[in-house]
Scaffold this motif. Structure first.
Motif, PDB file in Angstrom:
ATOM      1  N   SER A 129       3.409   1.474  -5.452  1.00 45.40           N
ATOM      2  CA  SER A 129       2.322   0.711  -6.082  1.00 45.40           C
ATOM      3  C   SER A 129       1.330   1.611  -6.781  1.00 45.40           C
ATOM      4  O   SER A 129       0.602   1.170  -7.682  1.00 45.40           O
ATOM      5  CB  SER A 129       1.587  -0.117  -5.022  1.00 45.40           C
ATOM      6  N   ASN A 130       1.274   2.885  -6.361  1.00 41.03           N
ATOM      7  CA  ASN A 130       0.302   3.835  -6.902  1.00 41.03           C
ATOM      8  C   ASN A 130       0.936   5.217  -7.008  1.00 41.03           C
ATOM      9  O   ASN A 130       1.851   5.553  -6.254  1.00 41.03           O
ATOM     10  CB  ASN A 130      -0.920   3.943  -5.966  1.00 41.03           C
TER      11      ASN A 130
ATOM     12  N   TYR B 220       2.322   4.801  -2.022  1.00 43.69           N
ATOM     13  CA  TYR B 220       1.907   5.854  -2.948  1.00 43.69           C
ATOM     14  C   TYR B 220       3.047   6.848  -3.150  1.00 43.69           C
ATOM     15  O   TYR B 220       3.688   7.276  -2.183  1.00 43.69           O
ATOM     16  CB  TYR B 220       0.690   6.607  -2.394  1.00 43.69           C
TER      17      TYR B 220
ATOM     18  N   HIS C  17       0.848  -1.195   0.000  1.00 47.12           N
ATOM     19  CA  HIS C  17       0.000   0.000   0.000  1.00 47.12           C
ATOM     20  C   HIS C  17       0.887   1.249   0.000  1.00 47.12           C
ATOM     21  O   HIS C  17       0.950   2.005   0.969  1.00 47.12           O
ATOM     22  CB  HIS C  17      -0.916  -0.005   1.219  1.00 47.12           C
TER      23      HIS C  17
ATOM     24  N   ASN D 253      -8.389   8.416  -0.172  1.00 43.56           N
ATOM     25  CA  ASN D 253      -9.633   8.039  -0.863  1.00 43.56           C
ATOM     26  C   ASN D 253      -9.489   6.693  -1.566  1.00 43.56           C
ATOM     27  O   ASN D 253     -10.420   5.877  -1.572  1.00 43.56           O
ATOM     28  CB  ASN D 253     -10.021   9.114  -1.883  1.00 43.56           C
ATOM     29  N   ASP D 254      -8.313   6.442  -2.142  1.00 44.29           N
ATOM     30  CA  ASP D 254      -8.066   5.167  -2.812  1.00 44.29           C
ATOM     31  C   ASP D 254      -8.100   4.009  -1.806  1.00 44.29           C
ATOM     32  O   ASP D 254      -8.700   2.958  -2.080  1.00 44.29           O
ATOM     33  CB  ASP D 254      -6.735   5.207  -3.530  1.00 44.29           C
ATOM     34  N   LEU D 255      -7.507   4.224  -0.667  1.00 40.50           N
ATOM     35  CA  LEU D 255      -7.517   3.192   0.374  1.00 40.50           C
ATOM     36  C   LEU D 255      -8.937   2.889   0.857  1.00 40.50           C
ATOM     37  O   LEU D 255      -9.312   1.740   1.081  1.00 40.50           O
ATOM     38  CB  LEU D 255      -6.637   3.645   1.560  1.00 40.50           C
ATOM     39  N   LYS D 256      -9.741   3.959   0.943  1.00 43.63           N
ATOM     40  CA  LYS D 256     -11.131   3.787   1.368  1.00 43.63           C
ATOM     41  C   LYS D 256     -11.927   3.021   0.311  1.00 43.63           C
ATOM     42  O   LYS D 256     -12.717   2.114   0.633  1.00 43.63           O
ATOM     43  CB  LYS D 256     -11.769   5.138   1.640  1.00 43.63           C
ATOM     44  N   GLN D 257     -11.719   3.385  -0.972  1.00 45.24           N
ATOM     45  CA  GLN D 257     -12.445   2.707  -2.041  1.00 45.24           C
ATOM     46  C   GLN D 257     -12.066   1.234  -2.148  1.00 45.24           C
ATOM     47  O   GLN D 257     -12.891   0.403  -2.553  1.00 45.24           O
ATOM     48  CB  GLN D 257     -12.153   3.411  -3.371  1.00 45.24           C
ATOM     49  N   LYS D 258     -10.857   0.915  -1.724  1.00 41.27           N
ATOM     50  CA  LYS D 258     -10.414  -0.492  -1.730  1.00 41.27           C
ATOM     51  C   LYS D 258     -10.926  -1.253  -0.516  1.00 41.27           C
ATOM     52  O   LYS D 258     -10.650  -2.454  -0.385  1.00 41.27           O
ATOM     53  CB  LYS D 258      -8.884  -0.543  -1.793  1.00 41.27           C
ATOM     54  N   GLY D 259     -11.623  -0.550   0.365  1.00 35.98           N
ATOM     55  CA  GLY D 259     -12.176  -1.192   1.549  1.00 35.98           C
ATOM     56  C   GLY D 259     -11.175  -1.518   2.619  1.00 35.98           C
ATOM     57  O   GLY D 259     -11.390  -2.393   3.463  1.00 35.98           O
ATOM     58  N   LEU D 260     -10.059  -0.776   2.632  1.00 30.28           N
ATOM     59  CA  LEU D 260      -8.999  -1.054   3.601  1.00 30.28           C
ATOM     60  C   LEU D 260      -9.219  -0.356   4.944  1.00 30.28           C
ATOM     61  O   LEU D 260      -8.518  -0.627   5.899  1.00 30.28           O
ATOM     62  CB  LEU D 260      -7.644  -0.654   3.025  1.00 30.28           C
TER      63      LEU D 260
END
Length: 263
Positions: free
Chosen positions: A244-245, A230, A228, A255-262
């Motif tokens: 990775s990003n 960035y 994880h 926001n990306d971490l949240k959208q991934k459900g982490l």
């Protein structure tokens, strides 16, 4: 699930070296309210992190001096490492021969041997005054315990100096391009990844439970710690290649971490 979010400062969380976007503040607050621990990992001094956290009205774990000092969010010291007296003197001598501007950082202060016009520019980025101390090298190991030496200048120039210093002393220390105008020299083995390893051991976390974001060469060790990771879009290609990003802002990473459900 995500347990810890770690951000670099300059070029990442900080805008123009001093301010934090409101969107970043809100996203970090959302993280903390969701039960995710927050940490800063930077080449700056611990006292700078404390001031920035105050400005954000937050608390957090603190990895400063590229991993030379680690404090938990209560202010308890977890780890520290400084140069030996002998190596400090040898680094100082080498830098004084090849660099027009170098500074010496301890746990509490930043010293220079002479105030120059370049220092005036550098000091604008600092949160505290820089101290002129002409004979600072005479006090290594007694009252002055360096944890970082620093050179400032144009990228091509300071990278050449970095290479010269490494040819002589590279087996005994680490060096990082921490900004396009800045090279840091720290004790052997010291990195943000080492500092974070001490922190996550203290918190009983795994590397897979942390997320990190940064923009410079000194961030690469921590970018390599976790899936994880960035990098800022403004980072150099070799830094982005280790992440990775790639994102535009800290809040984009959150926001990306949240959208991934982490979290």
């Amino acid at each position: 699930m995500l347990k810890l979010f770690v951000t670099d400062l300059d070029g990442t969380l900080l805008e123009n070296h001093h301010t934090v976007k409101e969107e970043n503040k809100r996203s970090i607050q959302t993280l903390i309210e969701s039960g995710v621990e927050f940490a800063v990992a930077t080449g700056r001094m611990d006292r700078d992190i404390v001031e920035i956290l105050k400005m954000m009205e937050q608390t957090g774990h603190r990895v400063s001096q590229n991993g030379g000092f680690v404090f938990d969010k209560t202010g308890k010291l977890i780890f520290s490492e400084t140069f030996t007296d002998d190596l400090s003197k040898r680094i100082h001598q080498t830098l004084s021969t090849h660099s027009d501007f170098y500074s010496i950082t301890t746990a509490d202060e930043v010293y220079v041997t002479e105030r120059t016009p370049l220092l005036e520019q550098f000091e604008k980025l600092a949160y505290f005054p820089i101290i002129e101390f002409k004979d600072v090298a005479d006090h290594y190991g007694s009252t002055v315990f360096p944890v970082k030496f620093n050179i400032i200048g144009e990228t091509d120039q300071i990278v050449k100096i970095k290479d010269i210093v490494n040819q002589e002393l590279g087996q005994e220390m680490e060096s990082y391009l921490s900004d396009k105008y800045c090279v840091d020299f720290v004790p052997k083995g010291i990195s943000k990844a080492l500092g974070l390893t001490h922190l996550i051991d203290k918190l009983n976390l795994e590397a897979s439970e942390i997320a990190v974001i940064g923009d410079s060469h000194n961030d690469i060790p921590m970018l390599e710690m976790t899936p994880h990771s960035y990098a800022m879009s403004s980072a150099l290609p070799e830094v982005k290649a280790k992440a990775s990003n790639v994102v535009e802002n800290v809040y984009d990473a959150i926001n990306d971490l949240k959208q991934k459900g982490l979290f």
